[in-house]
Enzyme design. Structure first.
Site, PDB file in Angstrom:
ATOM      1  N   ASP A  25      87.447 -25.766  -8.219  1.00  0.00           N
ATOM      2  CA  ASP A  25      86.784 -25.432  -6.957  1.00  0.00           C
ATOM      3  C   ASP A  25      87.174 -26.533  -5.970  1.00  0.00           C
ATOM      4  O   ASP A  25      87.760 -27.560  -6.357  1.00  0.00           O
ATOM      5  CB  ASP A  25      85.262 -25.392  -7.201  1.00  0.00           C
ATOM      6  CG  ASP A  25      84.457 -24.900  -5.999  1.00  0.00           C
ATOM      7  OD1 ASP A  25      85.049 -24.342  -5.058  1.00  0.00           O
ATOM      8  OD2 ASP A  25      83.230 -25.087  -6.004  1.00  0.00           O
ATOM      9  N   ARG A  67      71.282 -18.228   0.687  1.00  0.00           N
ATOM     10  CA  ARG A  67      72.309 -19.279   0.514  1.00  0.00           C
ATOM     11  C   ARG A  67      71.842 -20.469   1.341  1.00  0.00           C
ATOM     12  O   ARG A  67      71.668 -20.373   2.558  1.00  0.00           O
ATOM     13  CB  ARG A  67      73.673 -18.790   0.990  1.00  0.00           C
ATOM     14  CG  ARG A  67      74.668 -19.926   1.102  1.00  0.00           C
ATOM     15  CD  ARG A  67      76.096 -19.475   1.283  1.00  0.00           C
ATOM     16  NE  ARG A  67      76.634 -18.960   0.039  1.00  0.00           N
ATOM     17  CZ  ARG A  67      77.936 -18.802  -0.204  1.00  0.00           C
ATOM     18  NH1 ARG A  67      78.824 -19.124   0.718  1.00  0.00           N
ATOM     19  NH2 ARG A  67      78.356 -18.328  -1.358  1.00  0.00           N
ATOM     20  N   CYS A  98      86.659 -19.794  -7.417  1.00  0.00           N
ATOM     21  CA  CYS A  98      85.677 -18.937  -6.746  1.00  0.00           C
ATOM     22  C   CYS A  98      86.072 -18.622  -5.304  1.00  0.00           C
ATOM     23  O   CYS A  98      85.558 -17.675  -4.729  1.00  0.00           O
ATOM     24  CB  CYS A  98      84.300 -19.575  -6.807  1.00  0.00           C
ATOM     25  SG  CYS A  98      84.166 -21.129  -5.896  1.00  0.00           S
ATOM     26  N   HIS A 108      75.444 -21.739  -8.412  1.00  0.00           N
ATOM     27  CA  HIS A 108      75.998 -20.529  -7.794  1.00  0.00           C
ATOM     28  C   HIS A 108      76.075 -19.430  -8.862  1.00  0.00           C
ATOM     29  O   HIS A 108      77.152 -19.018  -9.287  1.00  0.00           O
ATOM     30  CB  HIS A 108      77.390 -20.850  -7.231  1.00  0.00           C
ATOM     31  CG  HIS A 108      77.921 -19.810  -6.279  1.00  0.00           C
ATOM     32  ND1 HIS A 108      77.174 -18.735  -5.824  1.00  0.00           N
ATOM     33  CD2 HIS A 108      79.143 -19.683  -5.696  1.00  0.00           C
ATOM     34  CE1 HIS A 108      77.919 -18.008  -5.017  1.00  0.00           C
ATOM     35  NE2 HIS A 108      79.124 -18.549  -4.929  1.00  0.00           N
ATOM     36  N   ARG A 129      82.692  -9.764  -7.389  1.00  0.00           N
ATOM     37  CA  ARG A 129      81.404 -10.147  -6.790  1.00  0.00           C
ATOM     38  C   ARG A 129      80.643  -8.879  -6.384  1.00  0.00           C
ATOM     39  O   ARG A 129      79.435  -8.770  -6.560  1.00  0.00           O
ATOM     40  CB  ARG A 129      81.628 -11.041  -5.551  1.00  0.00           C
ATOM     41  CG  ARG A 129      82.199 -12.410  -5.851  1.00  0.00           C
ATOM     42  CD  ARG A 129      81.218 -13.304  -6.583  1.00  0.00           C
ATOM     43  NE  ARG A 129      79.973 -13.472  -5.859  1.00  0.00           N
ATOM     44  CZ  ARG A 129      79.776 -14.339  -4.853  1.00  0.00           C
ATOM     45  NH1 ARG A 129      80.750 -15.145  -4.473  1.00  0.00           N
ATOM     46  NH2 ARG A 129      78.599 -14.440  -4.255  1.00  0.00           N
ATOM     47  N   GLN A 180      78.291 -16.074  -8.618  1.00  0.00           N
ATOM     48  CA  GLN A 180      79.728 -16.235  -8.857  1.00  0.00           C
ATOM     49  C   GLN A 180      80.031 -16.159 -10.355  1.00  0.00           C
ATOM     50  O   GLN A 180      81.034 -15.593 -10.772  1.00  0.00           O
ATOM     51  CB  GLN A 180      80.204 -17.579  -8.301  1.00  0.00           C
ATOM     52  CG  GLN A 180      81.690 -17.800  -8.457  1.00  0.00           C
ATOM     53  CD  GLN A 180      82.527 -16.864  -7.616  1.00  0.00           C
ATOM     54  OE1 GLN A 180      82.302 -16.730  -6.413  1.00  0.00           O
ATOM     55  NE2 GLN A 180      83.490 -16.187  -8.231  1.00  0.00           N
TER      56      GLN A 180
HETATM   57  N1  NVA Z   1      81.378 -25.531  -4.242  1.00  0.00           N
HETATM   58  C1  NVA Z   1      81.624 -24.697  -3.101  1.00  0.00           C
HETATM   59  C2  NVA Z   1      81.582 -23.251  -3.484  1.00  0.00           C
HETATM   60  C3  NVA Z   1      81.862 -22.299  -2.358  1.00  0.00           C
HETATM   61  C4  NVA Z   1      81.756 -20.857  -2.762  1.00  0.00           C
HETATM   62  C5  NVA Z   1      80.618 -25.008  -2.015  1.00  0.00           C
HETATM   63  O1  NVA Z   1      79.443 -25.199  -2.330  1.00  0.00           O
HETATM   64  O2  NVA Z   1      81.011 -25.093  -0.845  1.00  0.00           O
HETATM   65  N1   CP Z   2      82.926 -17.726  -3.640  1.00  0.00           N
HETATM   66  C1   CP Z   2      82.049 -17.573  -2.636  1.00  0.00           C
HETATM   67  O1   CP Z   2      80.816 -17.625  -2.815  1.00  0.00           O
HETATM   68  O2   CP Z   2      82.634 -17.337  -1.436  1.00  0.00           O
HETATM   69  P1   CP Z   2      81.947 -17.312   0.001  1.00  0.00           P
HETATM   70  O3   CP Z   2      81.567 -18.741   0.321  1.00  0.00           O
HETATM   71  O4   CP Z   2      83.008 -16.789   0.918  1.00  0.00           O
HETATM   72  O5   CP Z   2      80.737 -16.436  -0.034  1.00  0.00           O
END
Ligand code: NVA
Ligand code: CP
Length: 303
Positions: free
Chosen positions: A219, A104, A259, A131, A287, A134
């Protein structure tokens, strides 16, 4: 056979994605029945997190433990990655000791570079651009509750961010129509939109995008890394909130997905998470099952 990676949904064929989802549903039943199933005994997953996470970390770590394997949490604060060791060198070293790597991070190029130098499968667990993990859970959830999504209409309301880009890829791979409602300056990746022009349509009005949709998704307005834009984004996205009144414009059996984490009072109303159309917690649990199916596929080549 060359090493398979999962950096975007386009790394799998539509048939592989469908079989991953069906396998995820089987793995969920195996776990719920209390049966032990340990296909990844002695296998190790390295998890590199350059951004925060609750769901992703817990699901990958729990999934590896349930499969009889092990997951190793690596943060840039405690590894040489945070002190500037090149991605190429880190990829060679880490992939020589573990069986699969999950990352990540910020730039999507980082996961691409890591994968290019890795001798084991690399999974994108969120970048600024995509992502895909997800989406496996989201597609599983829709399939469990409503059956095939092929030919249905999905509405994305809010920021044209990493999740939205992944929905565009999903529209192609799962063959659905995607209506995206976003402020002009926050549209998703223009190349992606152009590539999928026959399936993806941009709107400025959430009401128009949601009309008749079978699934409505949103989101956060400010993603990780955009914290300093929070105030500005709250102003720009006013009018793009998903609430029960907006959902009433969707199909009678429409579902709502997020998500998570969610910001009540911003992209969703205070009451949206408790609305019967909201399936965000089933989505979150999935997930675990969807990524177990992905790990099994990448490491054993089965299902
Ligand atoms: N769009 C959000 C998704 C988090 C799971 C982010 O990148 O922070
Ligand atoms: N939806 C998701 O990826 O959540 P986290 O940021 O908690 O991993």
């Amino acid at each position: 056979m060359s090493t398979r990676h999962f950096l975007t949904l386009l790394d799998m064929t539509p048939a592989e994605l469908q079989s991953l989802i069906e396998r995820a549903i089987e793995l969920k039943q195996i776990r719920n029945s209390g049966q032990l199933y340990e296909p990844l005994k002695n296998r190790v997953l390295a998890m590199i997190f350059e951004k925060a996470s609750t769901r992703t970390r817990v699901s990958f770590e729990a999934g590896m433990a349930q499969f009889g394997g092990h997951a190793m949490f690596l943060s840039p604060r405690d590894t040489q990655l945070g002190r500037g060791e090149p991605i190429e060198d880190s990829a060679r070293v880490i992939s020589s000791m573990v069986d699969v790597v999950m990352i990540r991070t910020f730039s999507h190029e980082i996961v691409e570079t890591f994968a290019a130098y890795s001798r084991v499968p690399v999974i994108n667990a969120l970048t600024d651009d995509y992502h895909p993990c997800q989406l496996l859970a989201d597609m599983q959830t829709f399939y469990e509750l409503r059956g095939a999504i092929k030919g249905k209409t999905v509405a994305w309301v809010g920021d044209g961010n990493n999740m939205c880009n992944s929905y565009i890829n999903a529209a192609r791979q799962f063959d659905f129509k995607l209506n995206v409602a976003c402020p002009e300056d926050f549209a998703p990746n223009a190349e992606l939109v152009a590539r999928e022009a026959d399936r993806v349509q941009l709107y400025s009005s959430p009401e128009e995008a949601v009309a008749g949709a079978h699934l409505v998704c949103t989101d956060v307005w400010a993603s990780m890394g955009q914290e300093s834009e929070q105030r500005k984004r709250e102003r720009e996205f006013r009018g793009y909130q998903v609430n029960p009144a907006l959902m009433d414009l969707a199909a009678a059996d429409a579902l709502f997905m997020h998500c998570l984490p969610a910001h009540r009072g911003e992209e969703i109303s205070e009451d949206m998470m408790d609305d019967p159309r909201c399936v965000a917690f089933q989505q979150a649990e999935n997930r675990l099952h969807a990524q177990k199916a992905l790990l099994e596929f990448l490491l054993t080549g089965s299902h």
